[in-house]
Structures are given as structure tokens and as C-alpha cells.
Design a protein around this motif. Sequence first.
Motif, PDB file in Angstrom:
ATOM      1  N   LYS A 825       0.822  -1.205   0.000  1.00 37.81           N
ATOM      2  CA  LYS A 825       0.000   0.000   0.000  1.00 37.81           C
ATOM      3  C   LYS A 825       0.863   1.265   0.000  1.00 37.81           C
ATOM      4  CE  LYS A 825      -3.902  -2.193   2.371  1.00 37.81           C
ATOM      5  NZ  LYS A 825      -4.771  -2.175   3.573  1.00 37.81           N
ATOM      6  N   GLY A 826       0.485   2.179  -0.859  1.00 37.20           N
ATOM      7  CA  GLY A 826       1.158   3.472  -0.910  1.00 37.20           C
ATOM      8  C   GLY A 826       2.417   3.508  -1.745  1.00 37.20           C
ATOM      9  N   LEU A 827       2.831   2.366  -2.330  1.00 35.49           N
ATOM     10  CA  LEU A 827       4.084   2.322  -3.085  1.00 35.49           C
ATOM     11  C   LEU A 827       3.841   1.902  -4.530  1.00 35.49           C
ATOM     12  CD1 LEU A 827       7.144   2.700  -2.999  1.00 35.49           C
ATOM     13  CD2 LEU A 827       7.347   0.280  -2.371  1.00 35.49           C
ATOM     14  N   TYR A 828       4.348   2.711  -5.452  1.00 38.70           N
ATOM     15  CA  TYR A 828       4.197   2.498  -6.897  1.00 38.70           C
ATOM     16  C   TYR A 828       5.569   2.650  -7.545  1.00 38.70           C
ATOM     17  CZ  TYR A 828      -0.540   3.757  -5.405  1.00 38.70           C
ATOM     18  OH  TYR A 828      -1.747   3.831  -4.741  1.00 38.70           O
ATOM     19  N   ALA A 829       5.706   2.128  -8.752  1.00 34.17           N
ATOM     20  CA  ALA A 829       6.990   2.255  -9.455  1.00 34.17           C
ATOM     21  C   ALA A 829       6.744   2.347 -10.948  1.00 34.17           C
ATOM     22  CB  ALA A 829       7.900   1.071  -9.133  1.00 34.17           C
ATOM     23  N   ALA A 830       7.629   3.075 -11.631  1.00 36.80           N
ATOM     24  CA  ALA A 830       7.482   3.276 -13.069  1.00 36.80           C
ATOM     25  C   ALA A 830       8.849   3.402 -13.726  1.00 36.80           C
ATOM     26  CB  ALA A 830       6.656   4.542 -13.344  1.00 36.80           C
ATOM     27  N   GLY A 831       8.924   2.940 -14.963  1.00 39.72           N
ATOM     28  CA  GLY A 831      10.161   3.065 -15.727  1.00 39.72           C
ATOM     29  C   GLY A 831      11.127   1.925 -15.475  1.00 39.72           C
ATOM     30  N   GLU A 832      12.414   2.206 -15.683  1.00 41.98           N
ATOM     31  CA  GLU A 832      13.427   1.154 -15.647  1.00 41.98           C
ATOM     32  C   GLU A 832      13.678   0.599 -14.257  1.00 41.98           C
ATOM     33  OE1 GLU A 832      18.008   0.410 -17.217  1.00 41.98           O
ATOM     34  OE2 GLU A 832      17.019   2.318 -17.660  1.00 41.98           O
ATOM     35  N   VAL A 833      13.162   1.243 -13.226  1.00 39.92           N
ATOM     36  CA  VAL A 833      13.282   0.689 -11.882  1.00 39.92           C
ATOM     37  C   VAL A 833      12.433  -0.568 -11.735  1.00 39.92           C
ATOM     38  CG1 VAL A 833      11.363   1.956 -10.809  1.00 39.92           C
ATOM     39  CG2 VAL A 833      13.379   1.379  -9.433  1.00 39.92           C
ATOM     40  N   THR A 834      11.518  -0.803 -12.676  1.00 33.09           N
ATOM     41  CA  THR A 834      10.660  -1.983 -12.647  1.00 33.09           C
ATOM     42  C   THR A 834      11.203  -3.076 -13.559  1.00 33.09           C
ATOM     43  OG1 THR A 834       9.234  -1.251 -14.467  1.00 33.09           O
ATOM     44  CG2 THR A 834       8.656  -0.513 -12.252  1.00 33.09           C
ATOM     45  N   GLY A 835      10.708  -4.289 -13.373  1.00 30.23           N
ATOM     46  CA  GLY A 835      11.083  -5.424 -14.207  1.00 30.23           C
ATOM     47  C   GLY A 835       9.862  -6.103 -14.779  1.00 30.23           C
ATOM     48  N   GLY A 836      10.098  -7.095 -15.651  1.00 30.59           N
ATOM     49  CA  GLY A 836       9.010  -7.903 -16.181  1.00 30.59           C
ATOM     50  C   GLY A 836       8.408  -7.412 -17.468  1.00 30.59           C
ATOM     51  N   ILE A 837       8.921  -6.315 -18.029  1.00 27.60           N
ATOM     52  CA  ILE A 837       8.279  -5.716 -19.193  1.00 27.60           C
ATOM     53  C   ILE A 837       8.968  -6.106 -20.495  1.00 27.60           C
ATOM     54  CG2 ILE A 837       7.649  -3.517 -20.282  1.00 27.60           C
ATOM     55  CD1 ILE A 837       7.660  -2.374 -17.346  1.00 27.60           C
ATOM     56  N   HIS A 838      10.286  -5.974 -20.542  1.00 25.04           N
ATOM     57  CA  HIS A 838      11.010  -6.165 -21.796  1.00 25.04           C
ATOM     58  C   HIS A 838      11.598  -7.559 -21.953  1.00 25.04           C
ATOM     59  CE1 HIS A 838      10.619  -1.866 -22.463  1.00 25.04           C
ATOM     60  NE2 HIS A 838      11.115  -1.653 -21.263  1.00 25.04           N
ATOM     61  N   GLY A 839      11.362  -8.435 -20.998  1.00 29.26           N
ATOM     62  CA  GLY A 839      11.931  -9.770 -21.090  1.00 29.26           C
ATOM     63  C   GLY A 839      13.431  -9.718 -20.901  1.00 29.26           C
ATOM     64  N   GLY A 840      14.173 -10.416 -21.779  1.00 28.02           N
ATOM     65  CA  GLY A 840      15.630 -10.464 -21.672  1.00 28.02           C
ATOM     66  C   GLY A 840      16.336  -9.488 -22.570  1.00 28.02           C
ATOM     67  N   ASN A 841      15.594  -8.776 -23.402  1.00 29.59           N
ATOM     68  CA  ASN A 841      16.199  -7.813 -24.326  1.00 29.59           C
ATOM     69  C   ASN A 841      15.156  -6.772 -24.699  1.00 29.59           C
ATOM     70  OD1 ASN A 841      18.277  -6.928 -26.481  1.00 29.59           O
ATOM     71  ND2 ASN A 841      16.452  -7.351 -27.699  1.00 29.59           N
ATOM     72  N   ARG A 842      15.524  -5.490 -24.602  1.00 27.75           N
ATOM     73  CA  ARG A 842      14.589  -4.420 -24.937  1.00 27.75           C
ATOM     74  C   ARG A 842      14.791  -3.951 -26.373  1.00 27.75           C
ATOM     75  NH1 ARG A 842      15.120   0.817 -25.276  1.00 27.75           N
ATOM     76  NH2 ARG A 842      17.046   1.017 -24.077  1.00 27.75           N
ATOM     77  N   LEU A 843      13.688  -3.744 -27.087  1.00 28.91           N
ATOM     78  CA  LEU A 843      13.774  -3.184 -28.432  1.00 28.91           C
ATOM     79  C   LEU A 843      14.146  -1.709 -28.362  1.00 28.91           C
ATOM     80  CD1 LEU A 843      10.727  -4.699 -30.376  1.00 28.91           C
ATOM     81  CD2 LEU A 843      12.968  -5.699 -29.879  1.00 28.91           C
ATOM     82  N   GLY A 844      14.954  -1.258 -29.310  1.00 28.88           N
ATOM     83  CA  GLY A 844      15.342   0.135 -29.362  1.00 28.88           C
ATOM     84  C   GLY A 844      14.128   1.038 -29.520  1.00 28.88           C
ATOM     85  N   GLY A 845      14.019   2.048 -28.674  1.00 30.91           N
ATOM     86  CA  GLY A 845      12.889   2.967 -28.738  1.00 30.91           C
ATOM     87  C   GLY A 845      11.727   2.582 -27.854  1.00 30.91           C
ATOM     88  N   ASN A 846      11.747   1.378 -27.280  1.00 26.62           N
ATOM     89  CA  ASN A 846      10.667   0.965 -26.384  1.00 26.62           C
ATOM     90  C   ASN A 846      10.785   1.589 -24.998  1.00 26.62           C
ATOM     91  OD1 ASN A 846       9.007  -0.546 -27.992  1.00 26.62           O
ATOM     92  ND2 ASN A 846       9.561  -2.535 -27.140  1.00 26.62           N
ATOM     93  N   ALA A 847      11.981   2.057 -24.632  1.00 28.07           N
ATOM     94  CA  ALA A 847      12.149   2.601 -23.286  1.00 28.07           C
ATOM     95  C   ALA A 847      11.380   3.897 -23.108  1.00 28.07           C
ATOM     96  CB  ALA A 847      13.636   2.827 -22.985  1.00 28.07           C
ATOM     97  N   ILE A 848      11.532   4.830 -24.048  1.00 26.66           N
ATOM     98  CA  ILE A 848      10.903   6.138 -23.883  1.00 26.66           C
ATOM     99  C   ILE A 848       9.388   6.005 -23.770  1.00 26.66           C
ATOM    100  CG2 ILE A 848      10.510   8.395 -24.931  1.00 26.66           C
ATOM    101  CD1 ILE A 848      13.314   8.138 -23.951  1.00 26.66           C
ATOM    102  N   VAL A 849       8.798   5.229 -24.673  1.00 22.81           N
ATOM    103  CA  VAL A 849       7.340   5.107 -24.628  1.00 22.81           C
ATOM    104  C   VAL A 849       6.906   4.404 -23.346  1.00 22.81           C
ATOM    105  CG1 VAL A 849       7.312   2.965 -26.003  1.00 22.81           C
ATOM    106  CG2 VAL A 849       5.281   4.405 -25.913  1.00 22.81           C
TER     107      VAL A 849
END
Length: 867
Positions: A825-849
Motif C-alpha cells: 500500500k502506498g508504493l508504486y513504481a514506473a520506468g526502468e526501476v521496474t522489471g518484467g516488461i522487456h523480457g531479456g532484451n529491450r527493443l530500441g525505442g521501447n524505453a521512452i514510450v
Amino acid sequence: MRKKHLNRFMAATMATTMVVSLAGCSKDKSKDTNAEPTKAAEETTGKFKPGTYTGTGKGNNGDITVEVTLSADAITDVKVKEHKETAGICEPAIDGIPQEIVKAQSIEVDTVSGATNSSNGIIEAVKNALESAGVDVSTLVNNAPATTEENAAVTYTAGTYTGKGKGYNGEVTVEVTFSENAITDIKVVDSKETEHVGSVAFDYLKEDIMAANGTGVDSISGATFSSAAYKNAVNDAAEQAKASNLDTFKKNKVTREPQAPIEDSWDVIVVGAGGAGIAAAAEAAQQGSTVLVIEKNAEIGGNTLVSGGQYQSVMPYLVWDAADPDATTGVGYDGNTYNKVKSVHGCIDELKVILNWNEDAFDADYYKDHEFVAGDMVELSKHGVHAEYLPTLKELKKEIKAYLDWAEPQLKAGKAEGDLTLFSTVNLHIFQTYYGGLRPSADMSEWIYGNFELVSQFINDGQELKQWLEAQGSTFVEDTQPTLIGALWYRENQFIGANVDTDGDGTPEEYPGRWGTYFVAPRQTVLNANEHNKIMVRTTADELIVEDGRVTGVKATMYDGTQVTAKANKGVILATGGYAANLQEVVDTNKYWSSEYVSTSTKTTNRNSLQGDGITMGQAAGASVTGMGWTQMMPISWIDDGNLAFGGGDYAIYINPTTGKRFVNETSERDVLSLAEFRNGIDINGSKGCFIEIANAEAPIPGPYPYKDEDVNMRQYVRTVDQLADLFTEMGVPTDAATVRETIEAYDKAIMAGEQPADVAKSQASRLIGTAEKDEDGSYKADTYKLDGVNLRIRVMAPSTHHTMGGLKVDADRHCLDANGNVIKGLYAAGEVTGGIHGGNRLGGNAIVEIFVSGRTAAKAVVADNK
């Protein structure tokens, strides 16, 4: 920009002790050394056993080895014998820490600001050397005088002198004016340092150096290289001015006293002011919440300011439309009409692979007996798909079939693929993010890929990002969909800047580049929304406040030691970025890369402040992490400092310096490119995987490229093909120019013929290395091909750490989750501090969006949870 809102920015940064505790390079500082003394030691009844002893400690870039000489009663000498620390940054520590240890007869000495990890490495090495001599090091602490040493007077030959220092992007040149006993002015004459990243340090340093009458002042957090360059340039000028004691000059510093503690409350507290943080703050402000943003660096912007800056999101009005397949124009979000963008050689081949993708459940067992080759989508497509992505694949196949039914008759009639309208959909973006991030661990014991809910969310919601930013004053190029390195497709959106009224006079001012587009506009939204809203820079968040199982605020420290207690009425959003600059953490968590390629000596594209602080704070509050074993390498980084070189692989070829031949599909994913570079490149000055990129000099390089067509030693050269032999000799590489010519010509001829190159197939090729004219149907005229006399851009690059896939585990609303999947409760996170989104490799340009979408998502969730 410091104008009307200056009083609303509370300038702060971490004190030296906080740098040690939060940004240390190594978790384990207890490396044992059993070294024998390097010369015979005699029995003695004194304090020490006389002799010279060797010790090793962990620095920023690897081991630091020292020799410590003892008499019977004193430490008589300390010498750094071997290190891999960064030139231009480490010297104050390498030279100063040994002197301070001898002077204090203690290992409890101050670290050097801007070279904290190097300082700690030397201290650790001395400690280990002393222990190998049988010294009880606990007797060598607290021996230093308790009083603070005052600055010493320094005199000069009055006048103005020009000094230079090596910065992050090149030399920094300053003009320093001295009276007989003081510095009266410092002006930056020339600098290529990144605006609002490195350059922001200059004003702070000028004030401190003039007040101290010397350069022993603290470096500015997030601008370590630029701070060192500025101070070294002033040192250069002081030496020319015949400073009476240059050593003293380099030690003189400013002493600050903490202010009264600050205690206040806001609805939403955002920790970190990169893309995710500023998006969260702007959205929360638009939702009517009061907002505090805490940023450890001297300016907002985070790592986003040193990224490529383009973001991936298909603009439907620029691509093929099944409802109007023959349309050549589309109406943009601004109501203007734009020409649709064209396809690129190789795109249709990729679409056909996806059209034939096996729809069975993904068969990980196949790869127990067969090598997994990252980037081999043809092979991967034979082995199924994870169930949650199957509906997307089926819809995508319908879209692709409709496009091919339209395109193939035209291709059979002789039309070039590059003259067709580009196919691009949201489903394609989702599916490419999936298979582009589907990776096994090095030991094949586990697989990782992006969480479908998170992936589909940031891609779908990314369709609104441009409009949201433009409504605040941001500007973009509206008529292109380019690509960049490791993006897999043509759907990037290019920033221009912003037109924003920052003075409140009703007249918008122009702010160019990513600074304007991504920060000036949303920052103004935050500051205009409520007088209580604040952005505290140079302030380090130390810990989260947890009360009765709920996160209720943040404790922080300003640059002068002032303590801040900020209470959150609604919630705290962590947006501190990843940990790619924390090489020890990268190595300690690594599950993907061979230790042969990635070590604590590996360079990084990241600012030094990207240490994983937010992850540590979140875990201390009970948050769980995911995906921590995967770090993305940036395959196009400068070999001297690891900085992002910018670019894309569609217009260039990559050359093995030993064979003179291509070795990889240049439009592959970033991990594919990096691995190929490690395997085919050479070592240059400690950088592994160095390779040669060759492109037509007329090919524009995506990003804020500072070098145009100038030569920059061991970075970039502009030459014609007949000049390559002399260039390779000058560079000291074993590359055969005749073989390189053959490689270029074979590549160009294959592209002109609409075929795959014989050496290595290429997914997408947007232009030739040489030149040739085109027919009306878009096909090349082979008899007009020319290579001799054509200016070529030759760049030397290598991989460095860029983006960390792992981080805090979150749900679709960006709530942080504990180990049992429960919301904290009360704690949220956004951006590269989080995991589980890009798998093992991020596509170029996916970070900003992703970071902007997730920042907005977290802010919306905070508001919704408190209704």
C-alpha cells in the motif's frame, strides 16, 4: 532554465558519506589478500613490521593494487601500482588518497568527490596490505585530527588564462581570470558536454571554486565526467598563472552547514525526475494532486537525456491502411495531411516469417538439445508461442495476409519493395516486443519474456503519448517513422523540442531537443498546477517511510546535509531508473552474459547516478524484484568512455577488423549485435568487441549527433574507399582495405538486385554504402553504381551496458508487489526501476514510450486508489 521558477527548485545533492553508502560499486568490500611482503621484513618491537606490502581493492572499473611501505612506527609510503580507473576522473583519488593516508597515519580519510569508488578501492587495498603485514587495522581509524582543515591561501600572477580538461564528449575549455590572490571569473569558452546533463555542473562549480579559491570542491552528482573536466581545466589555468601551491589549490574546498530540517507533506511524492518521474509528476498534477519530485542530480532529465530519445509507436496515418490500401497520404493528429512512409528492402520477408509462425505452445524443450541463437527468428518461429500472446499473433496474421494480398501482385509486376507503403500495426509492435525479448539464461535453466499485460498496456497507451505531450507544448516530426539500433521495425517518433511559456508572460519560448520535448513541457505542467508543487534537485532519497504496513513518505538528504522528511498523503512513486552504471550489481546478478564479455571493467552508456537506489529502497519496504539477471548491452558505444554513439543498422555495415568482412545482420536485436561484436571484434585499450562501422557519409545518424563529418580520434573518420588502407594503419587495426572494398561492393550489388547479401542476410537495408540512381519504380540502376570517390563515414565502436531488464515487480497499475504478489500500500513504481516488461532484451525505442506511459499509469493509480 533558471528564471521565474528558480525559487521553486530546492538545490540539493548527496554528501560524500551518502555517495559511499548508496552508490558504492561493490557489495563485498572484504576481499582478502594473503600477499607476502615484497622485501624481507625484520623482527621489530615497534608498531609495525617494516617492509613493503601489496594489497588489492575493488575500484570503479576493476581491481586497484597498491604497495604500502612501513617503518617500525609509521606508514611511510603508499603507491598505487596498477589500476583500470577512468582517466580524467580518477587522478585526484589515485594521487591524493595515498598522500592523505600517510599524512593521517590512518585509513579513515575522506573520499574524493567524483571519484568515490576509486577512493574506496584504494582504501580497501591499503587495508588489505596492512592486514597482510599483521596490522590490526582497527587501531588505524579515528587517528585523523578532529578539526576541519581550513583552506590555505594561494597567490597567482594576475591575468586571464585558458585551460582545458577532457570531458564526457570532448575537451572543455575555460578562461579563468585571477587577481593576485583570488579567482575573479571563470568562463566556459567551448564545450561539447550534453546540455542539462554535463553543462549544468558548470554554474555550480564556478560558484564553489571561486568561493574556495581552489578546485577541491565536490563534483556535481550526475555530471562526474563534466565536473572533472571543468576542475581540470581550471587547474590547467591555475598552473599557467603560476599558482603558489598547486597541490593546495587542488584541495581548497567549500564547507557547508546543514540548514534546519525540512518537514512537509504533498499528495504524491515522486523519487527520480527522468522520463518516468516527470511523466508521473505531470499526470498527478493534471489529476489535481500536489506533487513533490526528489532528484539526486543537479537537473531533471535522468538517463533519458543521454538516450537516443526517439520512441516506438506506430502512427496509423503514416502507414498502410487496410480500409484504404491504395492511399498515399494520411491525416495526422494535428489535422494536416502527410505522405505515407515507404517500406524497406527485407520487411516483407520478416512479415512472411511471422505469417507462418507455429501456433503451438512454445517448446522450450527443443532448445535443451539445440543451440538457441538469439535473433534467429526463422528458427524461433518453428517452436511455438506462449499462450498469452497467441491471440495477438492470430490477429496479426490476418493483418499481414491482407497486406501481402495487396503487395505481392505489385511486386510481381516489378515494383520495388521500397516503393510500397509500409506495413505497421500495434499488434506487430506487441509481437516483436515479445519475441525480441524472449531469451533463456546462459545455463538454459529458465526463460524470460515480457509480461503480456504490461507489454500490451504500454504499447496501446503509447498511441496517446504524442498527443499528451503536444498538448503541453512538446513538438515532434509528424511525417516520418524511422528506425534505430535494435528496434526491429520502422515506427520511431523523432522529437524536435517544445514551445512553452516558462516566464508567465504569455509568450512561448522555444526549447530544442529532448530537453524541451520530454522535460520542459511536463515540468511546466507540474509547476503551473499548484504553488505547493516542488522539484528538489541535488537531493538524495535515503529511505521510504513505512507506517502500519503502508508507505507514507520519503526521508532524503540535500547536498548540504539538510535532512528532508516528506510525507505523502496519497502515495510514493519510485522512478529512479535502472542500475546499468553499477557494474558490480550487473555482474553479481548476471544470468545471461559470459563473464568473458561482461565484468566490472565493462563501460556503460549510463550516467553514474544509475546505481539501482530505488530498487534497494523498494526492497527495504518489502517489494519483490523480477528479471534481475538480464542486462542489455548497447552495441554502438564509443570505445574510450562507453558513451552512446547513436545510430541504426539499416544504413550501415559492420566489419570484423580482423577479416574485413561483415559478421552480423546489422538490424538485429541489441543483444544479438553485442554478442556478435564480442565474438568478432578486437580488444582496443581494454574495450572488448571493438568493430568498424562503415556507411555512406550522407546517411543521417539518428539522435543529437555532435560530430557531423569531422574526424574524432578512435571514434569517427570520413574517408573515401581508396584512403582506407592508410586509415587502418593510422588506427592500428589489422584490417585489409582490399577485402573491405570487396565486402562493400558485394553488399551493395545484392541490395540493388533486391536480394540478400551472400555473406550475412539482412532484415532491412534502407540505403547503399556507395551510390546509384533509381528508376521511377524505385529500383536501382545498376550501371550508375559508384563507390570510388564517395565519402564514407567510418566509426569504431563496442558494446557497453545500457539498460537493465530487472527491477521491482509491479502489476498493470504499477503497484509494487511483495514476494507473495500482494500490493504494498502506498508504493508504486514506473520506468526502468521496474522489471518484467522487456523480457531479456529491450527493443530500441521501447524505453521512452514505456517510461512515459508507466509514469502516467502510476499517477492515475495513486489518484484512483485515494478516491
